[in-house]
Design an enzyme around this catalytic site. Structure first.
Site, PDB file in Angstrom:
ATOM      1  N   ASN A  32       6.286   2.446   3.936  1.00 51.56           N
ATOM      2  CA  ASN A  32       5.398   3.003   3.103  1.00 51.56           C
ATOM      3  C   ASN A  32       5.230   1.912   1.680  1.00 51.56           C
ATOM      4  O   ASN A  32       6.123   1.346   1.549  1.00 51.56           O
ATOM      5  CB  ASN A  32       6.363   4.036   2.415  1.00 51.56           C
TER       6      ASN A  32
ATOM      7  N   ASP B  30      -1.037  11.493  -6.021  1.00 54.36           N
ATOM      8  CA  ASP B  30      -1.296  12.140  -7.248  1.00 54.36           C
ATOM      9  C   ASP B  30      -2.376  11.384  -7.727  1.00 54.36           C
ATOM     10  O   ASP B  30      -2.521  10.089  -7.444  1.00 54.36           O
ATOM     11  CB  ASP B  30       0.013  12.416  -8.101  1.00 54.36           C
TER      12      ASP B  30
HETATM   13  C1  XIL Z   1       9.722   8.463  -8.224  1.00 54.13           C
HETATM   14  C2  XIL Z   1      10.195   9.822  -8.785  1.00 54.13           C
HETATM   15  O1  XIL Z   1       9.137  10.659  -8.776  1.00 54.13           O
HETATM   16  C3  XIL Z   1      10.793  10.031 -10.158  1.00 54.13           C
HETATM   17  O2  XIL Z   1      11.209  11.235 -10.151  1.00 54.13           O
HETATM   18  C4  XIL Z   1      11.975   9.048 -10.108  1.00 54.13           C
HETATM   19  O3  XIL Z   1      12.317   9.030 -11.442  1.00 54.13           O
HETATM   20  C5  XIL Z   1      11.335   7.379  -9.586  1.00 54.13           C
HETATM   21  O4  XIL Z   1      10.645   7.585  -8.452  1.00 54.13           O
HETATM   22  N1  XIL Z   1       6.987   5.302  -5.312  1.00 54.13           N
HETATM   23  C6  XIL Z   1       7.913   6.247  -4.413  1.00 54.13           C
HETATM   24  C7  XIL Z   1       8.688   7.192  -5.004  1.00 54.13           C
HETATM   25  O5  XIL Z   1       8.272   5.802  -3.237  1.00 54.13           O
HETATM   26  O6  XIL Z   1      10.029   7.228  -4.664  1.00 54.13           O
HETATM   27  C8  XIL Z   1       8.864   7.268  -6.514  1.00 54.13           C
HETATM   28  O7  XIL Z   1       9.332   8.371  -7.070  1.00 54.13           O
HETATM   29  C9  XIL Z   1       7.204   7.109  -6.967  1.00 54.13           C
HETATM   30  C10 XIL Z   1       6.711   5.569  -6.528  1.00 54.13           C
END
Ligand code: XIL
Length: 392
Positions: free
Chosen positions: A157, A224
């Site tokens: 990923n 998002d």
């Molecule tokens: C983010 C979460 O949304 C937050 O709550 C946390 O503080 C940090 O991580 N890439 C990823 C996710 O693979 O795990 C991340 O999630 C966002 C970026």
């Protein structure tokens, strides 16, 4: 359609639980399955938050995508401080315990085995994993995950790998070479943290297709689409168009198995904390109202079936001209509306197309000096039916 869920609103908020349980059929834990949550101290596993996600999904007949086994971030310092041999053992043990815990649970269908192994140029990220173990930790992690849960699809990923670019090409080459060595890589996750001010990535469908052609499944794993706050109608419309584009790209590739949105309500989104001044990236607003992005996703999914869209967009407003130079000018017009979503605009001079835009404005360049132009704007929707009667 999936959503990433946060532990505390899932425990405490009825509106959150209701939408999470009814609008999606796959769940990812936003944080609850990461290393710092599951193994905060060596060999001391903590399952309550991860189990709460799996139990919620099970109660609602949803699948769970496990996120994530090996990452450089949200990994405790005790892991980062280990020497190479101890680190390798700790990694294998962590994977065995975490993937192993849910191996017999039919809800848990897949895992992000490694996350974000590339840097932004497409080189191997210089993480503590890479520094201590070289790139062999990646194959090692996939093999450990297969041993722990032989039925789960195992994924790699990353972010900024949605379109065709240097980083996604590095990922493509890695997946190809791992599979040539019989390393069990089954799927590729395109995180898809997009922003309307950066434009929609180029060639998303082609990129998905090249991975699919390697024999792996593709999924949009963390979608998002942020904007510079505050929201307004035009930003919402452009965001909706980007959501439509992403759903349509996935629908066009048969091995694209779905799309997970990173949260669902702007009330709980990582974006404002991570990207100052930006937000409103999700499909529900902070009061759980559906945004244009929700309708865009919904209608793109409906349009991907057998119901043709026969309603064209409305005629765009008459273009206004500004910033005229010897060889260029900026056009701006009132946006069209559509029963599904406006996906873009084309600007013509007579029958010659001068350019296209995803938003209701376009800067023309390369015009001939001292020459009058008469232009008109045509709106497009997902069915590619143009708006009627171009307006000069
Ligand atoms: C983010 C979460 O949304 C937050 O709550 C946390 O503080 C940090 O991580 N890439 C990823 C996710 O693979 O795990 C991340 O999630 C966002 C970026």
């Amino acid at each position: 359609m999936g959503a990433a869920l946060a532990t505390s609103p899932l425990a405490g908020e009825t509106a959150y639980r209701t939408i999470a349980g009814t609008e999606f059929n796959q769940i990812t834990a936003e944080n609850a399955m990461k290393w710092d949550a599951t193994e905060p101290s060596q060999n001391q596993f903590s399952w309550s938050a991860a189990d709460a996600i799996v139990n919620f999904a099970t109660q609602n007949g949803q699948q769970v995508h496990g996120h994530t086994l090996v990452w450089h971030s949200q990994t405790p310092s005790w892991v980062q401080n280990l020497g190479a041999d101890a680190l390798r053992s700790a990694m294998r043990n962590h994977i065995a315990q975490v993937a192993g815990r849910y191996a017999a649970n039919p809800a848990v269908v897949s895992w992000d085995v490694v996350n974000e192994v590339f840097d932004d140029s497409g080189n191997m990220r210089d993480s503590f994993w890479y520094q201590k173990l070289g790139d062999g930790y990646i194959a090692d992690a996939f093999r450990a995950a297969r041993a722990a849960d032989p039925d789960a699809r195992l994924c790699i990923n990353d972010y900024n790998v949605e379109g065709v670019n240097a980083k996604s090409t590095a990922m493509y080459n890695l997946v190809k070479s791992l599979r040539a060595q019989n390393v069990p890589v089954d799927c590729v996750g395109l995180q898809s943290h997009l922003a309307i001010q950066y434009g929609f990535p180029g060639q998303v469908q082609q990129n998905m297709q090249r991975f699919a052609d390697l024999g792996v499944e593709v999924r949009v794993t963390e979608l998002d689409i942020r904007l510079q706050t505050p929201r307004d109608a035009s930003k919402d419309a452009q965001q909706a168009t980007y959501y439509t584009n992403m759903v349509n790209a996935c629908l066009a590739v048969s091995r694209c198995s779905g799309i997970t949105i990173w949260g669902f309500t702007d009330k709980y989104s990582w974006v404002p904390d991570t990207f100052p001044g930006q937000g409103a990236a999700l499909i529900y607003d902070e009061g759980y109202n559906r945004k244009p992005a929700y309708t865009a996703v919904h209608d793109a999914l409906a349009g991907g079936g057998t119901t043709p869209d026969t309603t064209p967009p409305t005629v765009p407003g008459t273009p206004a001209v500004s910033a005229v130079t010897a060889s260029g000018a900026t056009l701006t017009w009132a946006a069209s509306t559509d029963n599904r979503a406006v996906t873009g605009y084309d600007v013509y001079s007579g029958t010659a197309k001068l350019g296209s835009s995803a938003s209701s404005s376009l800067t023309l360049t390369g015009l001939s000096p001292q020459t009058a132009y008469t232009v008109h704007v045509v709106a497009r929707d997902g069915a590619r039916s143009p708006s009627p009667a171009p307006r000069p």
